[in-house]
Design an enzyme around this catalytic site. Structure first.
Site, mmCIF file in Angstrom:
data_model
loop_
_atom_site.group_PDB
_atom_site.id
_atom_site.type_symbol
_atom_site.label_atom_id
_atom_site.label_comp_id
_atom_site.label_asym_id
_atom_site.label_seq_id
_atom_site.Cartn_x
_atom_site.Cartn_y
_atom_site.Cartn_z
ATOM 1 N N ASP A 65 22.175 -16.938 -77.983
ATOM 2 C CA ASP A 65 21.558 -16.227 -78.800
ATOM 3 C C ASP A 65 22.535 -15.442 -79.895
ATOM 4 O O ASP A 65 22.286 -15.168 -80.916
ATOM 5 C CB ASP A 65 20.953 -15.363 -77.887
ATOM 6 C CG ASP A 65 20.107 -14.256 -78.874
ATOM 7 O OD1 ASP A 65 18.913 -14.700 -79.655
ATOM 8 O OD2 ASP A 65 20.426 -13.212 -78.874
ATOM 9 N N GLU A 137 19.206 -22.154 -76.955
ATOM 10 C CA GLU A 137 20.193 -21.229 -76.917
ATOM 11 C C GLU A 137 21.257 -21.454 -75.857
ATOM 12 O O GLU A 137 22.498 -21.418 -75.953
ATOM 13 C CB GLU A 137 19.515 -19.808 -76.891
ATOM 14 C CG GLU A 137 18.753 -19.273 -77.967
ATOM 15 C CD GLU A 137 18.195 -18.108 -77.868
ATOM 16 O OE1 GLU A 137 17.806 -17.615 -78.741
ATOM 17 O OE2 GLU A 137 17.895 -17.453 -76.623
#
Length: 244
Positions: A65, A137
């Site tokens: 992320d 992610e």
């Protein structure tokens, strides 16, 4: 005849991971990864918890992320030098939100490779927006650990090139009411109810919207009913993401 014993722990993980040929997945991503790191990136918490609380991919998601956010923010900064900070922030939200990530995941065929628990499998987990987005992610986190930031950044820019180019449109006009409906559908929650009131003179009214979903209540305001409703819907999406 004795019933075959169900595998658990590392044996279950290795067996589940070994059922797939991961070469097409890595080719789609344009990278190579060692099996231990790729296996971790694909291990959803539902599978890990059902098999003796194995390590799962959430730490890699956290890392990915950050990598994704920085890579996209830098590219938007460079690609749109005339845009104000407030615009760039909205544009980034249009590129890195859960639905954009899930779209990339589907394009890469991620759903066929994520290791899910039986409960998630039965409820269509391999096509859930949140699970697919998280898998992107976690893969980026793994790529960063193995190859470093430059390779991870190049991967982001290749996979998200179209979304970055379209960011001035999608990011600045994001339909939060639609996003909220999709989120509620994923979470099996009822439809939202909207209440809007206006205050002030006709030529300069401010509208205040309230969204209610069971015990969740959020608010938004704006100079039109639509803007107020979208602001309240955005707050609701953010609150639901915190609960997920």
């Amino acid at each position: 005849m004795a019933r075959k014993r169900r595998l658990t722990g590392e044996a279950a993980l290795n067996a589940a991971y070994g059922k797939s040929d991961h070469a097409p997945l890595l080719e789609a991503w344009g990278v190579d990864l060692p099996d231990d790191l790729l296996r971790l990136a694909l291990t959803h918490r539902s599978f890990a918890n059902e098999n003796g609380h194995l390590p799962n991919n959430e730490r890699l998601e956290f890392l990915g992320d950050a990598v994704l956010g920085l890579a996209v923010a830098e590219q938007l900064y460079r690609q749109f030098p005339e845009r104000a900070e407030s615009d760039i922030s909205k544009m980034r939200s249009g590129v890195v939100n859960m639905y954009a990530l899930a779209d990339v995941a589907r394009r890469l065929g991620m759903g066929d490779y994520i290791l899910l628990g039986r409960g998630e499998m039965l409820t269509g987990g391999k096509d859930k927006h949140s699970i697919l987005a998280d898998s992107v992610e976690s893969m980026l986190g793994a790529i960063y650990l193995h190859h470093g930031f430059e390779v991870a950044r190049a991967t982001v820019l290749r996979l998200f090139a179209e979304k970055i180019t379209e960011a001035p449109t999608t990011g600045l006009t994001m339909d939060w009411k639609t996003v909220l409906l999709e989120k509620l559908s994923d979470m099996k929650l009822p439809l939202p109810t909207y209440e809007v009131r206006g205050e002030g003179p006709e030529h300069d009214k401010t509208f205040y919207a309230t969204v209610t979903i069971e015990d969740l209540v959020t608010h938004g305001e704006g100079h039109t009913k639509k803007v107020a409703e979208h602001a309240a819907a955005k707050q609701a999406v953010q609150k639901l993401n915190e609960r997920a």
